[in-house]
Write a protein that holds these residues in place. Structure first.
Motif, PDB file in Angstrom:
ATOM      1  N   TYR A  65       0.843  -1.196   0.000  1.00 53.68           N
ATOM      2  CA  TYR A  65       0.000   0.000   0.000  1.00 53.68           C
ATOM      3  C   TYR A  65       0.873   1.238   0.000  1.00 53.68           C
ATOM      4  O   TYR A  65       1.934   1.265   0.640  1.00 53.68           O
ATOM      5  CB  TYR A  65      -1.037  -0.042   1.127  1.00 53.68           C
ATOM      6  N   ARG A  66       0.466   2.211  -0.830  1.00 57.29           N
ATOM      7  CA  ARG A  66       1.189   3.466  -0.992  1.00 57.29           C
ATOM      8  C   ARG A  66       0.391   4.574  -0.312  1.00 57.29           C
ATOM      9  O   ARG A  66      -0.838   4.546  -0.298  1.00 57.29           O
ATOM     10  CB  ARG A  66       1.399   3.786  -2.480  1.00 57.29           C
ATOM     11  N   ILE A  67       1.119   5.517   0.269  1.00 57.84           N
ATOM     12  CA  ILE A  67       0.519   6.563   1.096  1.00 57.84           C
ATOM     13  C   ILE A  67       0.886   7.927   0.519  1.00 57.84           C
ATOM     14  O   ILE A  67       2.090   8.196   0.272  1.00 57.84           O
ATOM     15  CB  ILE A  67       1.067   6.480   2.537  1.00 57.84           C
ATOM     16  N   PHE A  68      -0.107   8.766   0.265  1.00 54.57           N
ATOM     17  CA  PHE A  68       0.131  10.115  -0.239  1.00 54.57           C
ATOM     18  C   PHE A  68      -0.523  11.124   0.699  1.00 54.57           C
ATOM     19  O   PHE A  68      -1.711  11.001   1.017  1.00 54.57           O
ATOM     20  CB  PHE A  68      -0.455  10.281  -1.653  1.00 54.57           C
ATOM     21  N   ASN A  69       0.261  12.090   1.175  1.00 57.37           N
ATOM     22  CA  ASN A  69      -0.304  13.171   1.991  1.00 57.37           C
ATOM     23  C   ASN A  69      -1.201  14.058   1.143  1.00 57.37           C
ATOM     24  O   ASN A  69      -1.091  14.069  -0.090  1.00 57.37           O
ATOM     25  CB  ASN A  69       0.828  14.025   2.582  1.00 57.37           C
ATOM     26  N   ALA A  70      -2.024  14.861   1.808  1.00 61.60           N
ATOM     27  CA  ALA A  70      -2.931  15.773   1.090  1.00 61.60           C
ATOM     28  C   ALA A  70      -2.167  16.743   0.190  1.00 61.60           C
ATOM     29  O   ALA A  70      -2.717  17.221  -0.812  1.00 61.60           O
ATOM     30  CB  ALA A  70      -3.785  16.545   2.098  1.00 61.60           C
ATOM     31  N   ASP A  71      -0.896  17.012   0.524  1.00 60.51           N
ATOM     32  CA  ASP A  71      -0.122  17.940  -0.336  1.00 60.51           C
ATOM     33  C   ASP A  71       0.425  17.230  -1.571  1.00 60.51           C
ATOM     34  O   ASP A  71       1.143  17.836  -2.370  1.00 60.51           O
ATOM     35  CB  ASP A  71       1.019  18.605   0.461  1.00 60.51           C
ATOM     36  N   GLY A  72       0.123  15.906  -1.701  1.00 58.23           N
ATOM     37  CA  GLY A  72       0.533  15.188  -2.907  1.00 58.23           C
ATOM     38  C   GLY A  72       1.803  14.381  -2.756  1.00 58.23           C
ATOM     39  O   GLY A  72       2.129  13.564  -3.623  1.00 58.23           O
ATOM     40  N   GLY A  73       2.529  14.584  -1.635  1.00 54.19           N
ATOM     41  CA  GLY A  73       3.803  13.883  -1.457  1.00 54.19           C
ATOM     42  C   GLY A  73       3.609  12.436  -1.021  1.00 54.19           C
ATOM     43  O   GLY A  73       2.772  12.155  -0.158  1.00 54.19           O
ATOM     44  N   GLU A  74       4.389  11.521  -1.610  1.00 54.12           N
ATOM     45  CA  GLU A  74       4.320  10.117  -1.205  1.00 54.12           C
ATOM     46  C   GLU A  74       5.228   9.909   0.002  1.00 54.12           C
ATOM     47  O   GLU A  74       6.352  10.421   0.028  1.00 54.12           O
ATOM     48  CB  GLU A  74       4.729   9.186  -2.338  1.00 54.12           C
ATOM     49  N   VAL A  75       4.735   9.166   1.013  1.00 51.93           N
ATOM     50  CA  VAL A  75       5.501   8.976   2.253  1.00 51.93           C
ATOM     51  C   VAL A  75       5.606   7.496   2.594  1.00 51.93           C
ATOM     52  O   VAL A  75       4.957   6.645   1.994  1.00 51.93           O
ATOM     53  CB  VAL A  75       4.872   9.765   3.423  1.00 51.93           C
ATOM     54  N   GLU A  76       6.420   7.224   3.627  1.00 55.96           N
ATOM     55  CA  GLU A  76       6.853   5.865   3.934  1.00 55.96           C
ATOM     56  C   GLU A  76       5.903   5.113   4.854  1.00 55.96           C
ATOM     57  O   GLU A  76       5.975   3.887   4.950  1.00 55.96           O
ATOM     58  CB  GLU A  76       8.223   5.922   4.648  1.00 55.96           C
ATOM     59  N   GLN A  77       5.062   5.840   5.614  1.00 56.55           N
ATOM     60  CA  GLN A  77       4.363   5.157   6.700  1.00 56.55           C
ATOM     61  C   GLN A  77       3.084   5.909   7.062  1.00 56.55           C
ATOM     62  O   GLN A  77       3.057   7.156   6.958  1.00 56.55           O
ATOM     63  CB  GLN A  77       5.286   5.141   7.937  1.00 56.55           C
ATOM     64  N   CYS A  78       2.073   5.153   7.463  1.00 57.83           N
ATOM     65  CA  CYS A  78       0.877   5.787   8.011  1.00 57.83           C
ATOM     66  C   CYS A  78       0.224   4.772   8.944  1.00 57.83           C
ATOM     67  O   CYS A  78      -0.314   3.758   8.473  1.00 57.83           O
ATOM     68  CB  CYS A  78      -0.082   6.201   6.900  1.00 57.83           C
ATOM     69  N   GLY A  79       0.304   5.010  10.236  1.00 54.51           N
ATOM     70  CA  GLY A  79      -0.159   4.019  11.218  1.00 54.51           C
ATOM     71  C   GLY A  79      -1.669   3.852  11.185  1.00 54.51           C
ATOM     72  O   GLY A  79      -2.185   2.732  11.072  1.00 54.51           O
ATOM     73  N   ASN A  80      -2.407   4.969  11.234  1.00 56.72           N
ATOM     74  CA  ASN A  80      -3.870   4.872  11.171  1.00 56.72           C
ATOM     75  C   ASN A  80      -4.294   4.280   9.823  1.00 56.72           C
ATOM     76  O   ASN A  80      -5.232   3.493   9.733  1.00 56.72           O
ATOM     77  CB  ASN A  80      -4.515   6.254  11.340  1.00 56.72           C
TER      78      ASN A  80
END
Ligand SMILES: N[C@H](CCC[C@H](N)C(=O)O)C(=O)O
Length: 285
Positions: A65-80
């Motif tokens: 699973y890939r995670i993108f913040n609302a600003d569009g940046g892809e990040v490494e982790q999202c616990g929730n």
């Protein structure tokens, strides 16, 4: 990319909300502008992060699973997000459960759906060396002086796959989250920027926490932030191995037995609605 017809599911973990997209059964190619348009709370669907579920690339995981913040940046982790991912893939028949192994940019994680509907995430064994965070510091330490807007604070610096700065405060209700959060997030000593946690210690087994998230601003909950706060609080001698973390949106249970041990997070995952994109959402600057 033409998004019309794209199916999505709206979910949240204690109010940290997500648009979850099945990219196993749908063909999905999202660029930064499209992520921002979907995350937009007035003209799009609205979320703190976008979660894209894909087939696993390596042989050790069930899915990716890939995670993108609302600003569009892809990040490494999202616990929730990991808890919502687990609920989503089992509800959608993409995985059997109750245990799911998932690949993320931040590494492999094991998730377990519990009988009470909560999810336990093994967030892995995390490192504290500054270079792993990344954070510019001469040597690893439980706490670091950080000068922000002319004043110096002591912070903890932890990677949960994504970077976290943890500041202890007397009361999160009066903590300067709106003023300090963005300054810490963009602090030059965090070359990848950072999630800024404000932690109030009520007892060794109970804290309150607010997080100004990298790329999303203050959220109602931050799972990796709760883990980072407990790791930092333990290495600074304030916390027990099992801690109840009260975030604005509710309670997470975090357990960390110490260096070399995995960080475990347990909490809820809620499905709100399913939808389908009709017209192309446009991000309004
Ligand atoms: N803003 C975070 C990603 C989402 C983390 C948070 N929503 C969680 O539950 O861990 C970052 O840029 O690293």
């Amino acid at each position: 990319m033409d998004l019309s017809g794209l199916r999505f599911t709206k979910m949240h973990g204690l109010g940290n909300d997500f648009v979850v997209i099945d990219a196993v059964r749908q063909s999905v190619r999202l660029d930064t502008a499209t992520v921002r348009a979907l995350a937009e709370r007035h003209r799009g669907v609205g979320c703190d992060q976008l979660l894209i579920v894909e087939p696993a690339q390596g042989g050790q995981a069930d899915l990716r699973y890939r995670i993108f913040n609302a600003d569009g940046g892809e990040v490494e982790q999202c616990g929730n997000g990991a808890r919502c991912f687990a609920r989503f893939v089992v509800d959608q028949g993409l995985a059997k459960g109750p245990e799911i192994r998932v690949e993320t940019l931040g590494g492999l994680m094991t998730l377990r759906l519990l009988d009470d509907g909560q999810v336990t995430v093994n967030m892995g064994v995390r490192r504290l060396e500054p270079a792993q965070i990344p954070f510019e510091a001469a040597a690893m330490a439980p706490g670091y002086p950080l000068t922000v807007d002319g004043a110096t604070y002591e912070i903890g610096a932890v990677s949960m796959g994504n970077p976290h700065a943890v500041l202890r405060v007397a009361d999160i209700d009066t903590a300067p989250v709106a003023a300090l959060g963005p300054l810490i997030e963009a602090h030059p000593r965090f070359p990848q920027r950072v999630n800024a946690g404000f932690m109030q210690v009520l007892s060794p087994a109970h804290i309150r926490l607010r997080v100004y998230e990298r790329g999303a601003g203050e959220t109602q909950a931050c799972g990796s932030g709760a883990c980072a706060a407990v790791v930092s609080g333990r290495v600074r001698g304030w916390l027990a191995p099992r801690v109840a973390v009260d975030v604005l949106g509710g309670r997470l249970m975090i357990e960390w037995q110490g260096t070399g041990e995995p960080v475990l997070m347990t909490g809820p995952a809620t499905t709100v609605f399913e939808g389908r994109i009709t017209d192309e959402p446009t991000h309004h600057a």
